[in-house]
Motif scaffolding. Structure first.
Motif, short mmCIF file in Angstrom:
data_model
loop_
_atom_site.label_atom_id
_atom_site.label_comp_id
_atom_site.label_asym_id
_atom_site.label_seq_id
_atom_site.Cartn_x
_atom_site.Cartn_y
_atom_site.Cartn_z
N THR A 115 -5.83 -0.31 -1.31
CA THR A 115 -5.78 -0.59 -2.75
C THR A 115 -4.38 -1.02 -3.16
O THR A 115 -4.20 -1.98 -3.92
N ALA A 116 -3.36 -0.30 -2.63
CA ALA A 116 -1.98 -0.63 -2.96
C ALA A 116 -1.58 -1.99 -2.40
O ALA A 116 -0.89 -2.77 -3.06
N LYS A 117 -2.04 -2.30 -1.20
CA LYS A 117 -1.68 -3.58 -0.57
C LYS A 117 -2.28 -4.77 -1.31
O LYS A 117 -1.79 -5.90 -1.19
N ALA A 118 -3.34 -4.52 -2.07
CA ALA A 118 -4.04 -5.62 -2.75
C ALA A 118 -3.46 -5.95 -4.12
O ALA A 118 -3.90 -6.92 -4.75
N VAL A 119 -2.51 -5.16 -4.62
CA VAL A 119 -2.00 -5.41 -5.97
C VAL A 119 -1.22 -6.72 -6.00
O VAL A 119 -0.57 -7.10 -5.03
N THR A 120 -1.29 -7.39 -7.12
CA THR A 120 -0.62 -8.69 -7.25
C THR A 120 0.32 -8.76 -8.44
O THR A 120 0.93 -9.80 -8.68
N SER A 121 0.43 -7.68 -9.20
CA SER A 121 1.33 -7.69 -10.36
C SER A 121 2.04 -6.35 -10.47
O SER A 121 1.59 -5.34 -9.91
N VAL A 126 2.34 -0.31 -10.75
CA VAL A 126 2.65 0.91 -11.50
C VAL A 126 1.41 1.79 -11.63
O VAL A 126 1.49 3.02 -11.50
N ARG A 127 0.27 1.15 -11.88
CA ARG A 127 -0.96 1.92 -12.04
C ARG A 127 -1.34 2.67 -10.76
O ARG A 127 -1.68 3.85 -10.80
N VAL A 128 -1.26 2.00 -9.60
CA VAL A 128 -1.65 2.68 -8.36
C VAL A 128 -0.65 3.77 -7.99
O VAL A 128 -1.02 4.79 -7.42
N VAL A 129 0.61 3.57 -8.37
CA VAL A 129 1.61 4.60 -8.09
C VAL A 129 1.35 5.84 -8.94
O VAL A 129 1.43 6.98 -8.46
N PHE A 138 3.52 1.85 0.81
CA PHE A 138 2.20 1.23 0.75
C PHE A 138 2.21 -0.09 -0.02
O PHE A 138 1.30 -0.90 0.13
N LEU A 139 3.19 -0.30 -0.86
CA LEU A 139 3.19 -1.46 -1.76
C LEU A 139 3.61 -2.74 -1.03
O LEU A 139 4.42 -2.69 -0.10
N PRO A 140 3.09 -3.89 -1.46
CA PRO A 140 3.54 -5.16 -0.87
C PRO A 140 5.03 -5.38 -1.13
O PRO A 140 5.57 -4.92 -2.14
N ASP A 141 5.68 -6.11 -0.23
CA ASP A 141 7.12 -6.35 -0.37
C ASP A 141 7.46 -7.03 -1.69
O ASP A 141 8.50 -6.75 -2.30
N VAL A 149 8.44 -1.63 -11.30
CA VAL A 149 7.87 -0.78 -10.26
C VAL A 149 8.84 0.33 -9.90
O VAL A 149 8.48 1.50 -9.77
N TRP A 150 10.13 -0.02 -9.76
CA TRP A 150 11.12 1.00 -9.40
C TRP A 150 11.41 1.94 -10.57
O TRP A 150 11.84 3.08 -10.35
N ASP A 151 11.16 1.50 -11.79
CA ASP A 151 11.27 2.41 -12.92
C ASP A 151 10.33 3.60 -12.73
O ASP A 151 10.66 4.75 -13.07
N THR A 152 9.16 3.33 -12.18
CA THR A 152 8.18 4.40 -11.92
C THR A 152 8.50 5.14 -10.64
O THR A 152 8.47 6.37 -10.59
#
Length: 424
Positions: A115-121, A126-129, A138-141, A149-152
């Motif tokens: 699920t995390a690898k499939a995120v595109t925005s 942020v939602r999956v985290v 787990f997140l895409p590069d 994203v890093w704020d979260t």
């Protein structure tokens, strides 16, 4: 001991290098029951979902020799027998014989990973985290270049990961002066209980502090140099992290003589970590001496050495900022002096640690001869660690002496290696 894929790759690399057999293409591991059991146990210890979580964080890592090591290699070498259907699915997924959808249905960790690898925005990341509590690995590069994203992640990632990503967070604009993310990061970096729970070593904190303060890094010589403007509040927090982290370190209980090479060459060379300058060789050697002095709680005596022995300014309470202004005494180098001086003073040390660049040429005896003389006269069980801050291709320690450990270079494990070797 091999808790992660990275640890497992390191173990396999050392095993292959030290106990392998030469082939036309290099070195091949000698595969026997012990190796198969050791590698297989990594996949069989813990619940299948726990193992899947570790596998998702890192399927492949490099050995110390730079060779790729994949968990598929573990299956190929060890042939572990799955003890239930869930683990059987995991092994099949790692081997490529089970589809992602089948693995997702059987293993929650794989579902979170896919699920995390499939995120595109950034919003999806942020939602999956926040909802699935996925780790940053787990997140895409592409998502790891987004400040939102890093704020979260600043409030969720592990303490060691936070230390290692401070430069990245600053470079992309997540850490800014008086920013909310900066405040959260500072609160975590100065949380004594969290640091003790994470067992952050003072060396980890020191390296993070020096790398972050340098404002530059170049992990690969083929890559462009990365730069950032350090945030003062984060620098201050890292100094407090360093101070607080001593509470999690257990002293060896041994008496140590620490000798810092103070010859002229120690002011020329610099020590680097990941392409970030940490300081001159002398400055880093003194910092290591301070660290050992604090860890061992009074069982350490520090000296400076060139062609004579000098009193050191290092004490357990030395502030790391003042070390930057210190200059070595200069002159030549006689690294037999720590051992001859200790013999003359009848200093009964369990361990003698030398921080140097190994550029020794002065003196009437070789350091290895001085070590033997010290053992005959004072302590036959004395252990010796020669830590070359910069790798020179040779060492003053006798490699055939079981009581001598030669170390080249610098990383976060150095104080632990010294502690463990002297303790043994």
């Amino acid at each position: 001991m091999a808790r992660t894929t990275d640890h497992l790759a390191q173990f396999f690399g050392y095993y292959k290098n030290l106990g392998g057999k030469a082939t036309a293409r290099g070195t091949a591991p000698v595969v026997g029951r012990s190796l198969r059991t050791a590698l297989g146990s990594w996949l069989l210890t813990g619940s299948p979902d726990d193992v899947a979580f570790k596998a998702c964080k890192a399927r492949q890592r490099k050995t110390p020799q730079g060779e790729a090591f994949d968990l598929r290699d573990v299956l190929r070498i060890a042939h572990p027998a799955a003890d239930d259907e869930q683990r059987k699915v995991l092994f099949g997924w790692i081997a490529g014989n089970v589809t992602d959808e089948q693995a997702r249905e059987a293993l929650p960790a794989v579902h979170r990973f896919l699920t995390a690898k499939a995120v595109t925005s950034a919003d999806e990341a942020v939602r999956v985290v926040t909802e699935l509590r996925v780790p940053w690995e787990f997140l895409p590069d592409a998502m790891l270049r987004e400040p939102e994203v890093w704020d979260t992640l600043a409030g969720t990632i592990g303490m060691t990961a936070l230390l290692r990503n401070l430069a990245r967070m600053t470079r992309i604009g997540a850490l800014t002066p008086m920013g909310d993310t900066t405040r959260r990061a500072v609160d975590r970096l100065t949380d004594r209980e969290a640091l003790l729970k994470a067992r952050v070593h003072p060396m980890d904190a020191w390296l993070a502090m020096r790398v972050y303060a340098s404002g530059q890094a170049q992990p690969s010589p083929r890559a462009a140099r990365q730069t950032w403007q350090p945030v003062p509040a984060v620098l201050d927090a890292l100094e407090e992290t360093y101070e607080l982290s001593f509470g999690s370190v257990e002293p060896s209980g041994k008496r140590l003589l620490v000798a810092v090479d103070s010859s002229g060459s120690m002011s020329y060379g610099h020590v680097y970590a990941g392409g970030s300058p940490l300081g001159t060789t002398y400055e880093v050697g003194c910092a290591m001496a301070v660290m050992l002095s604090r860890i061992e709680k009074g069982n350490v005596h520090v000296i400076d050495v060139d062609t004579t022995v000098h009193a050191s300014k290092v004490t357990p309470r030395t502030n790391l900022r003042e070390i930057a202004s210190w200059q070595p005494s200069g002159g030549g180098t006689d690294l037999s002096l720590p051992f001859t001086w200790a013999s003359k003073k009848r200093l009964n040390a369990d361990g003698i640690v030398v921080f140097t660049d190994s550029e020794t040429w002065a003196g009437r005896s070789h350091p290895a001869q001085a070590v033997e003389a010290y053992r005959r006269k004072i302590n036959p069980l004395a252990r010796v660690v020669v830590a070359a801050m910069t790798a020179a291709g040779y060492s003053i320690g006798d490699p055939k002496d079981d009581g001598v450990l030669n170390v080249a270079g610098l990383d976060a494990s150095l104080p632990l290696v010294v502690n463990g070797f002297v303790r043994s």
